[in-house]
Design an enzyme around this catalytic site. Structure first.
Site, PDB file in Angstrom:
ATOM      1  N   GLN A  26       3.850  65.386   5.198  1.00  0.00           N
ATOM      2  CA  GLN A  26       5.124  66.089   5.356  1.00  0.00           C
ATOM      3  C   GLN A  26       6.087  65.271   6.206  1.00  0.00           C
ATOM      4  O   GLN A  26       7.252  65.647   6.355  1.00  0.00           O
ATOM      5  CB  GLN A  26       4.885  67.448   6.013  1.00  0.00           C
ATOM      6  N   ASN A  27       5.614  64.165   6.775  1.00  0.00           N
ATOM      7  CA  ASN A  27       6.443  63.318   7.623  1.00  0.00           C
ATOM      8  C   ASN A  27       7.319  62.401   6.776  1.00  0.00           C
ATOM      9  O   ASN A  27       6.988  62.084   5.632  1.00  0.00           O
ATOM     10  CB  ASN A  27       5.562  62.492   8.566  1.00  0.00           C
ATOM     11  N   VAL A  28       8.416  61.957   7.369  1.00  0.00           N
ATOM     12  CA  VAL A  28       9.375  61.124   6.639  1.00  0.00           C
ATOM     13  C   VAL A  28       9.559  59.766   7.308  1.00  0.00           C
ATOM     14  O   VAL A  28      10.532  59.062   7.040  1.00  0.00           O
ATOM     15  CB  VAL A  28      10.744  61.847   6.529  1.00  0.00           C
ATOM     16  N   ASP A  29       8.609  59.387   8.169  1.00  0.00           N
ATOM     17  CA  ASP A  29       8.763  58.179   8.983  1.00  0.00           C
ATOM     18  C   ASP A  29       8.126  56.928   8.394  1.00  0.00           C
ATOM     19  O   ASP A  29       8.331  55.821   8.908  1.00  0.00           O
ATOM     20  CB  ASP A  29       8.206  58.416  10.390  1.00  0.00           C
ATOM     21  N   HIS A  41       8.089  65.017   1.537  1.00  0.00           N
ATOM     22  CA  HIS A  41       9.467  65.321   1.926  1.00  0.00           C
ATOM     23  C   HIS A  41      10.375  64.093   1.900  1.00  0.00           C
ATOM     24  O   HIS A  41      11.467  64.124   2.473  1.00  0.00           O
ATOM     25  CB  HIS A  41       9.493  65.954   3.312  1.00  0.00           C
ATOM     26  N   CYS A  63      22.894  58.773  -2.977  1.00  0.00           N
ATOM     27  CA  CYS A  63      24.149  59.449  -3.307  1.00  0.00           C
ATOM     28  C   CYS A  63      23.835  60.727  -4.067  1.00  0.00           C
ATOM     29  O   CYS A  63      23.079  60.710  -5.046  1.00  0.00           O
ATOM     30  CB  CYS A  63      25.031  58.530  -4.141  1.00  0.00           C
ATOM     31  N   SER A  77      -0.572  69.539  11.701  1.00  0.00           N
ATOM     32  CA  SER A  77       0.419  70.422  11.084  1.00  0.00           C
ATOM     33  C   SER A  77       0.105  71.877  11.385  1.00  0.00           C
ATOM     34  O   SER A  77      -1.036  72.315  11.250  1.00  0.00           O
ATOM     35  CB  SER A  77       0.457  70.215   9.563  1.00  0.00           C
ATOM     36  N   GLY A 113      -2.995  73.866  18.801  1.00  0.00           N
ATOM     37  CA  GLY A 113      -2.297  75.126  18.639  1.00  0.00           C
ATOM     38  C   GLY A 113      -2.591  75.825  17.331  1.00  0.00           C
ATOM     39  O   GLY A 113      -3.389  75.377  16.504  1.00  0.00           O
ATOM     40  N   CYS A 164      -4.893  64.547  17.358  1.00  0.00           N
ATOM     41  CA  CYS A 164      -5.476  63.811  16.236  1.00  0.00           C
ATOM     42  C   CYS A 164      -5.615  62.326  16.549  1.00  0.00           C
ATOM     43  O   CYS A 164      -6.473  61.645  15.972  1.00  0.00           O
ATOM     44  CB  CYS A 164      -4.659  64.023  14.966  1.00  0.00           C
TER      45      CYS A 164
END
Length: 271
Positions: free
Chosen positions: A97-100, A115, A123, A215, A242, A258
């Site tokens: 889910q990360n975009v890095d 993602h 564009c 996550s 958590g 992790c």
């Protein structure tokens, strides 16, 4: 740890789903606290970005400051351990889910960027794409005063730049059609491309276990795979600090960083 080792060792085709907690050790903040609640103001929504030029100016001004932290970020032990697990044959597919782009930097090859990626700009009118570094240079050229501001880093390349008049900020248009430019990522409130979802479901169908890494699963785009695995009676394990949205569906949960658990797992598997 013994249960986690057994879980992975018995999985010949492991589906791994990673979230923001996988990248925090690389200096990229996450969105939620241990209870799954927002740590910061809710992120910009897709419809606001599309409809409001002021929203786009605010987004790109903050991103002008935040992008460099993403560009310079390096994989941490969690990313490296996952790449080791893939090379050793334990991981069938990793969906992030990360975009890095840090999984790829660490050496993982079987990665689906659910993602999208921040290192590409697209564009919305003609779908032309170009590298973010090139766009970053254009932003700096058009806004020389803004690049000298300082601001704390926020999730996904954002920066906590407040109390600034964004009206003078200039956004370069698309060089092909003068259309609106957007990072090649799925914003909050925007649907994940259906082809990506379909592809991820196909990978999950062929997997024999699901491992969640960093996550809370509070966003449905990730939680859907946990629900599907549960409906298919596949075992689900999670490494997450958590609460998660799927706590009632987990076969095993390790509430620890992790970046500590995954290297220990690799060592115990003898990789």
């Amino acid at each position: 740890m013994d249960e986690l080792v057994n879980f992975v060792a018995q999985s010949k085709h492991l589906f791994v789903l990673t979230g923001a907690g996988c990248s925090t050790e690389s200096g990229i903040p996450d969105y939620r606290d241990a209870e799954g609640e927002w740590k910061h103001k809710r992120p910009l929504q897709y419809q606001d970005f599309i409809r409001s030029e002021n929203a786009r100016k605010r987004y790109w001004a903050r991103s002008l400051l935040g992008w460099q932290r993403i560009a310079l970020a390096q994989p941490n032990p969690a990313h490296i351990a996952l790449a080791c697990l893939e090379r050793a044959g334990w991981i069938y597919q990793l969906v992030t889910q990360n975009v890095d782009g840090l999984h790829q930097k660490a050496g993982s090859r079987r990665v689906l960027d659910l993602h999208g990626r921040l290192d590409t700009v697209e564009c919305l009118d003609c779908q032309w794409q170009w590298p973010r570094e090139t766009f970053q240079q254009r932003l700096q050229e058009k806004n020389p005063d803004f690049k000298n501001f300082s601001a704390a880093i926020a999730p996904d390349g954002d920066a906590l730049l407040e109390d600034i008049n964004f009206s003078q900020f200039q956004i370069p248009p698309c060089e092909q059609c003068a259309g609106i430019l957007k990072p090649s990522v799925t914003f909050f409130g925007e649907g994940v491309p259906s082809q990506k979802v379909k592809q991820a479901y196909a990978y999950l169908e062929d997997a024999d276990g699901l491992l969640i890494v960093g996550s809370s699963l509070m966003v449905y785009s990730g939680y859907r795979f946990c629900r599907a695995a549960w409906e298919q009676c596949k075992p689900i394990a999670a490494i997450n600090l958590g609460r998660t949205r799927a706590d009632d569906k987990l076969f095993l949960k390790i509430p620890a960083p992790c970046s500590q658990v995954l290297p220990a797992l690799v060592a115990q598997l003898g990789i």
